[in-house]
Design an enzyme around this catalytic site. Structure first.
Site, PDB file in Angstrom:
ATOM      1  N   HIS A 138     -44.539  -6.724 -18.266  1.00 46.02           N
ATOM      2  CA  HIS A 138     -45.568  -6.517 -17.240  1.00 46.02           C
ATOM      3  C   HIS A 138     -46.562  -5.450 -17.697  1.00 46.02           C
ATOM      4  O   HIS A 138     -46.214  -4.264 -17.774  1.00 46.02           O
ATOM      5  CB  HIS A 138     -44.875  -6.107 -15.922  1.00 46.02           C
ATOM      6  CG  HIS A 138     -45.792  -6.013 -14.752  1.00 46.02           C
ATOM      7  ND1 HIS A 138     -45.508  -5.264 -13.638  1.00 46.02           N
ATOM      8  CD2 HIS A 138     -47.007  -6.569 -14.513  1.00 46.02           C
ATOM      9  CE1 HIS A 138     -46.502  -5.372 -12.779  1.00 46.02           C
ATOM     10  NE2 HIS A 138     -47.415  -6.157 -13.279  1.00 46.02           N
ATOM     11  N   GLU A 150     -43.974  -2.488 -18.240  1.00 44.04           N
ATOM     12  CA  GLU A 150     -42.713  -2.541 -17.492  1.00 44.04           C
ATOM     13  C   GLU A 150     -41.916  -3.703 -18.097  1.00 44.04           C
ATOM     14  O   GLU A 150     -42.359  -4.854 -18.039  1.00 44.04           O
ATOM     15  CB  GLU A 150     -43.059  -2.820 -16.016  1.00 44.04           C
ATOM     16  CG  GLU A 150     -42.102  -2.252 -15.014  1.00 44.04           C
ATOM     17  CD  GLU A 150     -42.564  -2.519 -13.562  1.00 44.04           C
ATOM     18  OE1 GLU A 150     -43.430  -3.378 -13.317  1.00 44.04           O
ATOM     19  OE2 GLU A 150     -42.038  -1.839 -12.675  1.00 44.04           O
ATOM     20  N   ASN A 188     -44.780  -2.333  -8.442  1.00 38.77           N
ATOM     21  CA  ASN A 188     -45.350  -2.839  -7.189  1.00 38.77           C
ATOM     22  C   ASN A 188     -44.478  -2.536  -5.976  1.00 38.77           C
ATOM     23  O   ASN A 188     -44.964  -2.554  -4.854  1.00 38.77           O
ATOM     24  CB  ASN A 188     -45.656  -4.325  -7.318  1.00 38.77           C
ATOM     25  CG  ASN A 188     -46.903  -4.521  -8.157  1.00 38.77           C
ATOM     26  OD1 ASN A 188     -47.872  -3.771  -8.008  1.00 38.77           O
ATOM     27  ND2 ASN A 188     -46.888  -5.484  -9.058  1.00 38.77           N
TER      28      ASN A 188
END
Ligand code: CAA
Length: 281
Positions: A138, A150, A188
């Site tokens: 990510h 990530e 997130n």
């Protein structure tokens, strides 16, 4: 590792292709339409020129780096890649279909990574018969600037795959961080509720949007306030991630703010549509 496939030429996909090519890898960028590819290459060129102006790369390197990026409109060209990173539209069904196709195309040792920001890596991996070789990688927008990757372990991701992706991320000058596969991962899970809460503050009239962003910029040293960041990410993306958190964690603390829903319904998606919390026209 030398040959990298990137699926999707949007904001994240073109940034990922840019960074791999910048660090010497041969990249094949695939998107469904030639116009998307042309737009991606034009964006990469602009961003490379921006880096050349800042002396991050030399002016001569711009053409060399662009020359490392081949393009195609069909997945079948990815058969010789050692790693494929999918950065297509954030839809679980589409991603599973792409991974099932990659499974048939790529040799068994090819690592299949997803840049998803919210879809379960474990669920994507289950669409293949090589779940140990499926992983989350990510990146963050703008990819050439943000140093975090990530790295998300699916339930079955094996050590060799994890170690290879960690090492590869470092070879791109990034700082990889290990995370397990839970809704929203870490980024997130923490970022989106903050943005959602800032939108509640607008809706309830706690302060003006400018005031909310200034509090977070000057008080917390964030480079952008949460509302400007929501516009930058895309309000549709923010809503989609909040819905994933709400549905999958089953806790109402993740309920999307009604104002966020209203703005998405109006098509005020942020920078990409010219209107979000701020105007970009
Ligand atoms: N490519 C290459 N270089 C770029 C670039 C790009 N796309 N965008 C910006 N830059 C460079 C600029 O040239 C500039 O370089 P110098 O520092 O050497 O001068 C630097 O980045 C800063 O850019 P600007 O001067 O244009 O603007 P700024 O100082 O306001 O910074 C920003 C812009 C980097 C976007 C900064 O505001 C920032 O870090 N914002 C937060 C971004 C963030 O949180 N991103 C994560 C979003 S979440 C996500 O991506 C994942 C998800 O799952 C939702």
């Amino acid at each position: 590792m030398e040959r990298i496939g990137v699926i999707g030429g949007g904001t994240m996909g073109n940034g990922i292709a840019h960074v791999f090519a910048q660090f010497g890898y041969s990249v094949t960028l695939v998107d469904v339409k030639q116009e998307f590819i042309d737009r991606a290459l034009a964006t990469i060129k602009i961003n490379l020129e921006r880096q050349a102006k800042k002396n991050i790369i030399t002016a001569n390197e711009v053409a060399t780096i662009l020359g490392r990026i081949a393009t195609a409109t069909e997945l079948k060209v990815l058969g010789n890649c050692e790693l494929v990173i999918e950065a297509a539209t954030e839809e679980a069904t589409l991603k599973k279909k792409i991974f099932a196709e990659l499974e048939a195309l790529c040799p068994p040792e090819t690592i299949l990574a997803s840049n998803t920001s919210s879809i379960s890596i474990t669920a994507i991996a289950a669409a293949t018969r090589r779940s140990p070789k499926v992983i989350g990688m990510h990146f963050f927008n703008p990819v050439p600037v943000m140093t975090l990757v990530e790295v998300i372990r699916g339930l079955d991701t094996d050590e060799a795959t994890f170690n290879t992706v960690m090492e590869l991320s470092r070879a791109l000058g990034k700082k990889p961080v290990e995370v397990n596969d839970y809704p929203g991962f870490v980024s997130n899970r923490v970022l989106m509720p903050m943005i959602n809460e800032a939108i509640f503050c607008v809706m309830e009239g706690v302060a003006s949007k400018e005031a909310i962003d200034t509090v977070m910029k000057l008080g917390m040293n964030h480079p952008m306030g949460p509302l400007a960041l929501a516009d930058f990410i895309g309000l549709d993306v923010c809503l989609n991630i909040m819905e994933v958190l709400h549905r999958q964690l089953g806790d109402d603390k993740y309920r999307p703010c009604p104002l966020l829903r209203k703005m998405v319904a109006a098509g005020h998606l942020g920078k990409k549509t010219g209107q979000g919390f701020y105007s970009y026209v």
